[in-house]
Design a protein around this motif. Structure first.
Motif, short mmCIF file in Angstrom:
data_model
loop_
_atom_site.label_atom_id
_atom_site.label_comp_id
_atom_site.label_asym_id
_atom_site.label_seq_id
_atom_site.Cartn_x
_atom_site.Cartn_y
_atom_site.Cartn_z
N PHE A 207 0.87 -1.18 0.00
CA PHE A 207 0.00 0.00 0.00
C PHE A 207 0.91 1.23 0.00
N MET A 208 1.47 1.52 -1.17
CA MET A 208 2.39 2.64 -1.33
C MET A 208 2.00 3.50 -2.52
N GLY A 209 0.78 3.32 -3.01
CA GLY A 209 0.32 4.12 -4.13
C GLY A 209 -0.21 5.47 -3.64
N MET A 210 -1.21 5.98 -4.31
CA MET A 210 -1.76 7.28 -3.94
C MET A 210 -2.51 7.19 -2.62
N GLY A 211 -2.29 8.19 -1.78
CA GLY A 211 -3.03 8.28 -0.53
C GLY A 211 -2.25 7.79 0.68
N GLU A 212 -2.74 8.15 1.86
CA GLU A 212 -2.20 7.70 3.14
C GLU A 212 -3.11 6.60 3.67
N PRO A 213 -2.65 5.34 3.63
CA PRO A 213 -3.53 4.22 4.00
C PRO A 213 -4.15 4.33 5.39
N LEU A 214 -3.41 4.88 6.34
CA LEU A 214 -3.95 4.93 7.71
C LEU A 214 -5.02 6.01 7.87
N MET A 215 -5.15 6.89 6.88
CA MET A 215 -6.26 7.84 6.88
C MET A 215 -7.51 7.22 6.26
N ASN A 216 -7.39 5.99 5.80
CA ASN A 216 -8.52 5.21 5.29
C ASN A 216 -8.45 3.82 5.90
N TYR A 217 -8.17 3.79 7.18
CA TYR A 217 -7.80 2.55 7.87
C TYR A 217 -8.87 1.46 7.75
N LYS A 218 -10.11 1.82 8.02
CA LYS A 218 -11.18 0.81 8.04
C LYS A 218 -11.31 0.12 6.69
N ASN A 219 -11.29 0.90 5.61
CA ASN A 219 -11.46 0.30 4.28
C ASN A 219 -10.23 -0.47 3.84
N VAL A 220 -9.06 0.00 4.23
CA VAL A 220 -7.83 -0.73 3.90
C VAL A 220 -7.84 -2.10 4.57
N VAL A 221 -8.21 -2.14 5.85
CA VAL A 221 -8.24 -3.41 6.57
C VAL A 221 -9.29 -4.35 5.97
N LYS A 222 -10.46 -3.79 5.60
CA LYS A 222 -11.49 -4.63 4.98
C LYS A 222 -10.99 -5.20 3.65
N SER A 223 -10.27 -4.40 2.88
CA SER A 223 -9.76 -4.91 1.59
C SER A 223 -8.75 -6.02 1.83
N ILE A 224 -7.91 -5.87 2.85
CA ILE A 224 -6.92 -6.91 3.16
C ILE A 224 -7.61 -8.19 3.62
N GLU A 225 -8.71 -8.04 4.36
CA GLU A 225 -9.46 -9.22 4.76
C GLU A 225 -9.96 -10.00 3.55
#
Length: 347
Positions: A161-179
């Motif tokens: 997760f090093m593309g556009m954006g700060e992943p931890l500012m979208n934490y809930k959706n990032v974690v759901k995508s990883i799930e």
């Protein structure tokens, strides 16, 4: 109207089963649809060939699949592929396939634009327009896996997760995508092959530790001196290095996972011995390793690649203190696909 319908991928497996039961259908239909969405990556209900035409038409009336579209694909001379990804609302993000001899890595975006204001990053020049949904992140991974098999004859092996954006500012959706990515009933990838890279949001790093996430953590550090870091990454004033260090120590105590520091050395900014000593002190606070990254200029301004001798000094001094360090050469520079260059030039 289509655009007012609910995206079916917002429903869990249980919610899909309940929906079908409420419509007088068998619950297993929900399982079938779930598999089409998350294992087979169906783009439309018409793809779901083991479901009757009547049921597919019924789904089409009630739901939509807001699938991404690879709007433009560029291939680099070194095998790197950059995708301009069109979202359902016509906004665009970028994702990158990075090939090496031992792995194929997907670099995915988590926001349209970015919430932070790092001066050296092209993405930061775009205001943050919105967070990506879990399925939009998932779709980037699926698209890159397909490209990897097509152009490199092997599957995707790693995700960053090093593309556009700060992943931890979208934490809930990032974690759901990883799930979804790691679920055996999704893509089934190992969380050990996934790295979330953050500029450093202490509160969320602690939450990740409390949530017992299984993926790896990387921090875009670039300076271990507050004044220097605040100058190049102004948000550091609100989240200073001491807070970051305490959060990372908390992370390690909870997870026992070593942290990777991403670190670019720039001429006249962080290329002196005092910068190296500060980095060493920061690294010794918690088990870690350092990736020194080749810089990819976004203009002819303040940020220029440091002299190779400065890189050599970093490597020698870090290794002398027992800190693992690698020098990462950028790939995809000829198509503006390298670190810090993602900015939707073709959007």
């Amino acid at each position: 109207m289509k655009n007012t319908q609910k995206d079916i991928r917002a429903l869990s497996r249980e919610e899909l089963r309940d929906f079908f039961v409420s419509q007088g259908e068998k619950a297993f239909r929900g399982n079938q649809v779930y598999e089409w969405l998350w294992v087979k990556g169906a783009h439309s209900f018409d793809d779901m060939t083991n479901i009757s035409k009547e049921t597919r038409a019924f789904l089409d009336e009630h739901f939509v699949i807001n699938h991404i579209k690879v709007d433009q694909m560029q291939r680099s001379s070194d095998g790197t592929i950059k995708n301009a990804v069109k979202l359902h609302d016509n906004l665009t993000v970028e994702s990158v396939l990075i090939p090496t001899a031992s792995r194929i890595t997907a670099c995915v975006s988590s926001q349209v634009g970015c919430s932070l204001n790092c001066k050296f990053c092209a993405t930061a020049r775009l205001k943050r327009m919105r967070n990506l949904n879990p399925d939009e992140i998932f779709d980037q991974v699926v698209a890159i896996d397909q490209q990897s098999r097509l152009y490199h004859n092997r599957p995707l092996s790693n995700i960053v997760f090093m593309g556009m954006g700060e992943p931890l500012m979208n934490y809930k959706n990032v974690v759901k995508s990883i799930e979804k990515i790691t679920d055996p009933e999704g893509l089934g990838m190992s969380p050990k092959r996934i790295t979330v890279s953050t500029s450093g949001v202490p509160k969320i790093i602690k939450k990740m530790a409390d949530d017992e996430v299984k993926f790896n953590l990387a921090v875009s550090l670039h300076s271990a001196l507050d004044d220097v870091r605040t100058d190049i990454m102004p948000f550091n004033e609100q989240m200073p290095l001491q807070e970051l260090k305490e959060a990372l120590q908390y992370w390690y105590v909870k997870t026992k996972k070593r942290i990777t520091y991403e670190y670019v050395v720039w001429r006249g900014i962080n290329d002196q011995d005092k910068d190296i000593e500060a980095l060493i002190d920061f690294c010794l606070a918690v088990p870690s390793k350092v990736n020194l990254i080749e810089y990819n200029p976004i203009d002819d301004g303040q940020f220029q690649q440091a002299d190779p001798l400065a890189i050599d000094r970093y490597v020698a001094k870090l290794e002398d203190r027992g800190i693992t360090v690698t020098v990462r050469r950028s790939r995809g520079k000829d198509i503006d696909a390298a670190c810090g260059q993602l900015a939707n030039k073709n959007a």
